[in-house]
Design an enzyme around this catalytic site. Structure first.
Site, PDB file in Angstrom:
ATOM      1  N   HIS A 133       0.854  -1.187   0.000  1.00  0.00           N
ATOM      2  CA  HIS A 133       0.000   0.000   0.000  1.00  0.00           C
ATOM      3  C   HIS A 133       0.885   1.231   0.000  1.00  0.00           C
ATOM      4  O   HIS A 133       1.926   1.241   0.659  1.00  0.00           O
ATOM      5  CB  HIS A 133      -0.910   0.017   1.241  1.00  0.00           C
ATOM      6  CG  HIS A 133      -2.072   0.928   1.078  1.00  0.00           C
ATOM      7  ND1 HIS A 133      -1.993   2.271   1.338  1.00  0.00           N
ATOM      8  CD2 HIS A 133      -3.327   0.687   0.630  1.00  0.00           C
ATOM      9  CE1 HIS A 133      -3.167   2.818   1.070  1.00  0.00           C
ATOM     10  NE2 HIS A 133      -3.993   1.887   0.642  1.00  0.00           N
ATOM     11  N   ASP A 142      -7.989  -5.364  -0.185  1.00  0.00           N
ATOM     12  CA  ASP A 142      -8.447  -6.231  -1.276  1.00  0.00           C
ATOM     13  C   ASP A 142      -8.090  -7.700  -1.061  1.00  0.00           C
ATOM     14  O   ASP A 142      -8.590  -8.561  -1.783  1.00  0.00           O
ATOM     15  CB  ASP A 142      -7.849  -5.755  -2.606  1.00  0.00           C
ATOM     16  CG  ASP A 142      -8.399  -4.400  -3.001  1.00  0.00           C
ATOM     17  OD1 ASP A 142      -9.617  -4.215  -2.869  1.00  0.00           O
ATOM     18  OD2 ASP A 142      -7.617  -3.534  -3.415  1.00  0.00           O
TER      19      ASP A 142
END
Ligand code: CMC
Length: 428
Positions: A307, A364
């Site tokens: 991320h 996700d």
């Protein structure tokens, strides 16, 4: 702390204002750097660039903190409904009973699509990706409601535009799925709540209305809350950039849908499941995929890992991991992909490449397993993300206008040819 930053450049000293946000985020105001010095800041990917002031969402990547309007995501995920969170994100406060009633009534009122829109769905080829349909249909829906093409960020006109969008996106998504699957569409049922209505539009049959299980409805509610906003990510920044030209909310959000589609952003939720299925069918150990992801000559990445902002853990992934186990138990589902994802996560936690780069599962990684368990088809996963992200896009578009932000127009450093003369075709 000094409130100016000093820059020593080409033998001259320049001063720039510094400032601090409500969570002690520090910044240097470089808006006048070019006019003062002739230099620009270079920051491809905007990893160090603050593009706006915002009071919607706070993310602290090093500590894994996510708060909407000051409320921790953990508390919202446990106690709130998606409709409440949507109101909170858009309007900045939790709704009173009356406000929630009016907001929910608006969502019910605007759920149906104009009947002339229905044949547009059948104009798409069967293979059309639902994200393409969603983006196209958002602009089309707006044409049937010319009032939403007005650009206004407050008052009843804004309230109507926001509610209409939040409600119709769910109907568009369900209709797109039904049409592509060759099934008759299900019109919204005003007696159902936001999540239940979506599940009904997706899964009811002409002779049998879908019985929405409270477990499934709760899981969908959680999924949507966890996607409600995430400050200046790729799609939200897109909505802001498009909105900064004073484009209307629907067209700005349609652009956001396209940005979300990519596998490095919202498209990752479907890519994770495709990857886990591939691991399962190949019979290979997760380590094989880890080595592939580490190979600089191989474009493969471990989907659902890493991320830009979270360098410790993604709090949304922690919530999902816990809830997905619970959900599968409650629904008596034994999903082999969950075992594979657990093995993969454990293997990365022992791997220096992943440890040194702070690569942990993101939102996700586990969300696809939740969507699978509640029966959402794989090609709809990123559409589900888009439905969830709608409050964040609406709130950011509103804030941009409230702040009268200038049109977005980044600079560049030109690295092409210097001026040269045109040569005619025979001379080339
Ligand atoms: N697998 C393997 N290596 C990775 C991964 C990954 N998933 N993510 C990052 N790296 C490596 C990257 O190659 C780089 O290595 P090096 O330092 O040797 O060059 C290092 O880690 C730092 O990564 P980065 O390139 O600075 O990361 P970024 O901030 O540019 O990109 C990201 C962030 C999310 C796009 C990226 O981590 C990625 O592609 N992850 C897989 C796709 C994914 O799961 N996306 C969902 C993101 S979360 C929800 C959302 O936004 O939609």
């Amino acid at each position: 702390m000094s409130n100016t930053a000093t820059l020593n450049l080409d033998g001259k000293i320049y001063e720039f204002d510094t400032g601090i946000g409500t969570e002690n985020e520090k910044y240097i105001d470089m808006a006048h750097l070019r006019s003062k010095t002739g230099y620009i800041t270079l920051d491809p990917g905007f990893g160090n660039t603050g593009s706006c002031f915002s009071s919607i969402t706070y993310v602290e990547g090093a500590k894994g903190i996510l708060q909407h309007r000051g409320y921790p995501i953990e508390e919202l995920a446990e106690k709130a409904t998606f409709v409440e969170v949507a109101y909170l994100v858009i309007y900045g406060k939790l709704p009173s009973e009356n406000e929630l009633m009016n907001f929910s009534a608006g969502l019910k009122e605007h759920a149906p699509l104009h009947t002339n829109l229905e044949h547009h769905f059948s104009g798409f080829p069967k293979s059309a990706p639902p994200m393409a349909i969603l983006s196209a249909m958002l602009n089309l829906v707006a044409c049937f409601h010319p009032e939403v093409l007005e650009v206004t960020s407050d008052g009843e006109d804004f309230d109507k535009t926001a509610t209409l969008l939040l409600s119709k996106v769910r109907t568009i998504a369900a209709f797109a799925y039904r049409m592509a699957a060759g099934k008759p569409i299900n019109h919204p049922n005003p007696n159902r709540g936001y999540c239940g209505n979506f599940l009904h539009m997706m899964f009811s049959d002409p002779y049998q209305e879908f019985q929405v299980s409270p477990i499934v409805e709760k899981a969908l509610n959680l999924f949507l809350i966890l996607h409600a906003d995430h400050e200046q990510n790729c799609s939200t920044s897109t909505v802001r950039v498009v909105g900064s030209s004073r484009a209307n909310l629907f067209s700005s959000v349609a652009a956001g849908v396209c940005a979300l589609w990519g596998p490095l952003h919202g498209g990752a939720n479907a890519a994770v499941i495709a990857m886990l299925q591939d691991i399962k069918s190949s019979g290979r150990k997760p380590e094989y995929y880890i080595e592939k992801a580490k190979d600089k000559n191989d474009p493969f990445k471990l989907m659902g890992f890493g991320h830009r902002v979270y360098k410790n853990f993604d709090p949304r992934a922690l919530i999902l991991k816990k809830q997905v186990h619970k959900l599968l138990d409650e629904l008596h589902i034994n999903d082999e992909l969950l075992d594979i994802s657990r093995e993969l996560e454990e293997a990365t936690l022992k791997d220096d490449f992943f440890i040194s780069r702070n690569l942990y599962p993101n939102v996700d990684f586990y969300s696809g397993i939740l969507l699978r368990a509640i029966g959402i088809p794989l090609n709809m996963y990123t559409v589900m993300f888009a439905i969830g992200r709608m409050p964040g896009w609406i709130a950011n578009w509103k804030e941009l206008l409230d702040h009268k932000q200038r049109i977005s127009r980044p600079r560049q450093i030109y690295t092409g040819e210097n001026k040269r003369r045109y040569t005619s075709l025979i001379e080339r």
